[in-house]
Motif scaffolding. Structure first.
Motif, mmCIF file in Angstrom:
data_model
loop_
_atom_site.group_PDB
_atom_site.id
_atom_site.type_symbol
_atom_site.label_atom_id
_atom_site.label_comp_id
_atom_site.label_asym_id
_atom_site.label_seq_id
_atom_site.Cartn_x
_atom_site.Cartn_y
_atom_site.Cartn_z
ATOM 1 N N GLU A 31 0.840 -1.195 0.000
ATOM 2 C CA GLU A 31 0.000 0.000 0.000
ATOM 3 C C GLU A 31 0.877 1.248 0.000
ATOM 4 O O GLU A 31 1.773 1.398 0.833
ATOM 5 C CB GLU A 31 -0.917 0.012 1.230
ATOM 6 C CG GLU A 31 -1.747 1.268 1.404
ATOM 7 C CD GLU A 31 -2.578 1.624 0.184
ATOM 8 O OE1 GLU A 31 -2.538 2.792 -0.238
ATOM 9 O OE2 GLU A 31 -3.268 0.725 -0.341
ATOM 10 N N ASP A 60 -0.133 4.430 0.496
ATOM 11 C CA ASP A 60 -0.582 5.491 1.397
ATOM 12 C C ASP A 60 -0.460 5.036 2.849
ATOM 13 O O ASP A 60 -1.135 4.087 3.263
ATOM 14 C CB ASP A 60 -2.040 5.839 1.072
ATOM 15 C CG ASP A 60 -2.534 7.057 1.822
ATOM 16 O OD1 ASP A 60 -2.378 7.118 3.053
ATOM 17 O OD2 ASP A 60 -3.112 7.957 1.178
ATOM 18 N N PRO A 61 0.373 5.697 3.670
ATOM 19 C CA PRO A 61 0.539 5.271 5.063
ATOM 20 C C PRO A 61 -0.762 5.301 5.862
ATOM 21 O O PRO A 61 -0.961 4.450 6.743
ATOM 22 C CB PRO A 61 1.557 6.271 5.624
ATOM 23 C CG PRO A 61 2.297 6.778 4.431
ATOM 24 C CD PRO A 61 1.290 6.816 3.325
ATOM 25 N N HIS A 62 -1.635 6.282 5.580
ATOM 26 C CA HIS A 62 -2.909 6.338 6.293
ATOM 27 C C HIS A 62 -3.767 5.140 5.959
ATOM 28 O O HIS A 62 -4.336 4.491 6.857
ATOM 29 C CB HIS A 62 -3.648 7.626 5.940
ATOM 30 C CG HIS A 62 -5.026 7.716 6.528
ATOM 31 N ND1 HIS A 62 -5.267 7.622 7.879
ATOM 32 C CD2 HIS A 62 -6.242 7.873 5.932
ATOM 33 C CE1 HIS A 62 -6.565 7.738 8.110
ATOM 34 N NE2 HIS A 62 -7.178 7.876 6.939
ATOM 35 N N ALA A 89 -2.741 2.261 4.960
ATOM 36 C CA ALA A 89 -2.101 1.090 5.563
ATOM 37 C C ALA A 89 -2.405 0.986 7.056
ATOM 38 O O ALA A 89 -2.622 -0.116 7.582
ATOM 39 C CB ALA A 89 -0.593 1.149 5.339
ATOM 40 N N SER A 90 -2.450 2.136 7.726
ATOM 41 C CA SER A 90 -2.769 2.133 9.153
ATOM 42 C C SER A 90 -4.199 1.672 9.399
ATOM 43 O O SER A 90 -4.461 0.880 10.319
ATOM 44 C CB SER A 90 -2.560 3.538 9.731
ATOM 45 O OG SER A 90 -2.930 3.587 11.090
ATOM 46 N N ARG A 131 -4.326 -2.052 8.852
ATOM 47 C CA ARG A 131 -3.777 -2.814 9.976
ATOM 48 C C ARG A 131 -4.812 -2.982 11.069
ATOM 49 O O ARG A 131 -4.988 -4.084 11.618
ATOM 50 C CB ARG A 131 -2.525 -2.102 10.507
ATOM 51 C CG ARG A 131 -1.973 -2.638 11.837
ATOM 52 C CD ARG A 131 -1.779 -4.137 11.835
ATOM 53 N NE ARG A 131 -0.858 -4.586 10.809
ATOM 54 C CZ ARG A 131 -0.717 -5.858 10.451
ATOM 55 N NH1 ARG A 131 -1.480 -6.810 10.997
ATOM 56 N NH2 ARG A 131 0.139 -6.199 9.506
ATOM 57 N N ARG A 178 3.185 -3.857 3.683
ATOM 58 C CA ARG A 178 4.381 -3.106 3.319
ATOM 59 C C ARG A 178 3.943 -1.750 2.758
ATOM 60 O O ARG A 178 3.117 -1.693 1.845
ATOM 61 C CB ARG A 178 5.198 -3.855 2.260
ATOM 62 C CG ARG A 178 5.499 -5.318 2.605
ATOM 63 C CD ARG A 178 6.612 -5.477 3.600
ATOM 64 N NE ARG A 178 6.923 -6.881 3.842
ATOM 65 C CZ ARG A 178 7.897 -7.550 3.213
ATOM 66 N NH1 ARG A 178 8.652 -6.932 2.312
ATOM 67 N NH2 ARG A 178 8.114 -8.827 3.496
ATOM 68 N N VAL A 179 4.514 -0.675 3.280
ATOM 69 C CA VAL A 179 4.117 0.674 2.891
ATOM 70 C C VAL A 179 5.160 1.275 1.952
ATOM 71 O O VAL A 179 6.361 1.242 2.232
ATOM 72 C CB VAL A 179 3.938 1.581 4.122
ATOM 73 C CG1 VAL A 179 3.492 2.980 3.697
ATOM 74 C CG2 VAL A 179 2.927 0.965 5.092
ATOM 75 N N GLY A 180 4.676 1.828 0.842
ATOM 76 C CA GLY A 180 5.550 2.469 -0.129
ATOM 77 C C GLY A 180 5.055 2.187 -1.532
ATOM 78 O O GLY A 180 4.151 1.367 -1.732
ATOM 79 N N THR A 182 8.566 -1.532 -3.859
ATOM 80 C CA THR A 182 8.475 -2.588 -2.850
ATOM 81 C C THR A 182 8.556 -3.976 -3.470
ATOM 82 O O THR A 182 9.158 -4.894 -2.894
ATOM 83 C CB THR A 182 7.162 -2.450 -2.060
ATOM 84 O OG1 THR A 182 7.025 -1.116 -1.592
ATOM 85 C CG2 THR A 182 7.136 -3.405 -0.873
#
Length: 229
Positions: free
Chosen positions: A93, A95-97, A99-100, A103, A118-120, A125
């Motif tokens: 994913e 987008d870090p948001h 991904a959060s 999770r 995995r974020v990026g 990646t």
């Protein structure tokens, strides 16, 4: 799924609801509610499509799954349920948001220990991963489809199932002169799959709550159908 500019056909939606009521069972709708609560785009697969991915993974006997494009983890949960205890879903994913949120959703669904987020940017990646995966599901930015296909092949083995989402785009795939990068990326995917001798593939159109779209389905290492002379 494809961005929906207009409301889907009411009949398609009704049939999707009928299918879900009769056949889907334990739909992880809590993940969709959590996504909506924090403003994630409503572009997840439908319940019927999520269960279809789950069944694809089960039919393939998948224990290790790669997903390109996590969003809020709805399809991730379906895939994680399919791999079972000791199985693994690696999901990418950008987008870090997102991904959060994902999770939290996979943990709440009780499959968090099976999911590696995995974020990026996936194009970066993917190069860090080791194969082989049993099933690869791609539902990410369409202009990069050919890159994702190439990377998927490096992370595959004979028998690996590869699934791409959003390959019909409400008929847009027919527009050879389109200036839409998503359509151009989708058409390039079809060309790349058609030219790849390691793949046996088809695509299916879908209609429903997510409007008119479709999936491309391929198996690595399958012999192409041909008549021997």
């Amino acid at each position: 799924m494809v961005e929906r500019l207009n409301e889907p056909d009411a009949g398609w939606v009704a049939v999707d609801r009928y299918i879900a009521d009769k056949l889907i069972g334990d739909d992880p709708v809590a993940a969709l509610a959590a996504n909506a609560a924090v403003g994630l785009p409503d572009i997840d697969v439908s319940a019927a499509q999520g269960k279809m991915l789950h069944l694809f993974a089960m039919m393939a006997g998948a224990r290790r799954v790669l997903e390109v494009g996590t969003l809020g983890g709805y399809s991730t949960i379906w895939l994680a349920r399919a791999v079972g205890d000791g199985g693994e879903v690696v999901t990418l994913e950008v987008d870090p948001h997102h991904a959060s949120v994902a999770r939290g959703n996979v943990d709440a669904a009780g499959v968090g220990e099976r999911v590696d987020i995995r974020v990026g940017p996936a194009v970066e990646t993917l190069a860090t991963l080791d194969g082989a995966f049993d099933l690869i599901f791609v539902d990410a930015d369409k202009p990069s489809n050919v890159v994702y296909l190439r990377e998927a092949l490096t992370l595959s083995r004979p028998g690996t199932v590869i699934v791409f989402d959003n390959v019909v785009r409400e008929g847009g795939v027919l527009e050879a002169d389109s200036d839409d990068d998503r359509i151009r990326g989708t058409r390039a995917l079809f060309d790349a799959v058609a030219a790849e001798p390691r793949l046996s593939a088809t695509a299916v159109q879908t209609v429903g709550a997510k409007k008119w779209d479709g999936f491309l389905l391929a198996v690595v290492g399958a012999s192409p159908d041909r008549t021997e002379s």
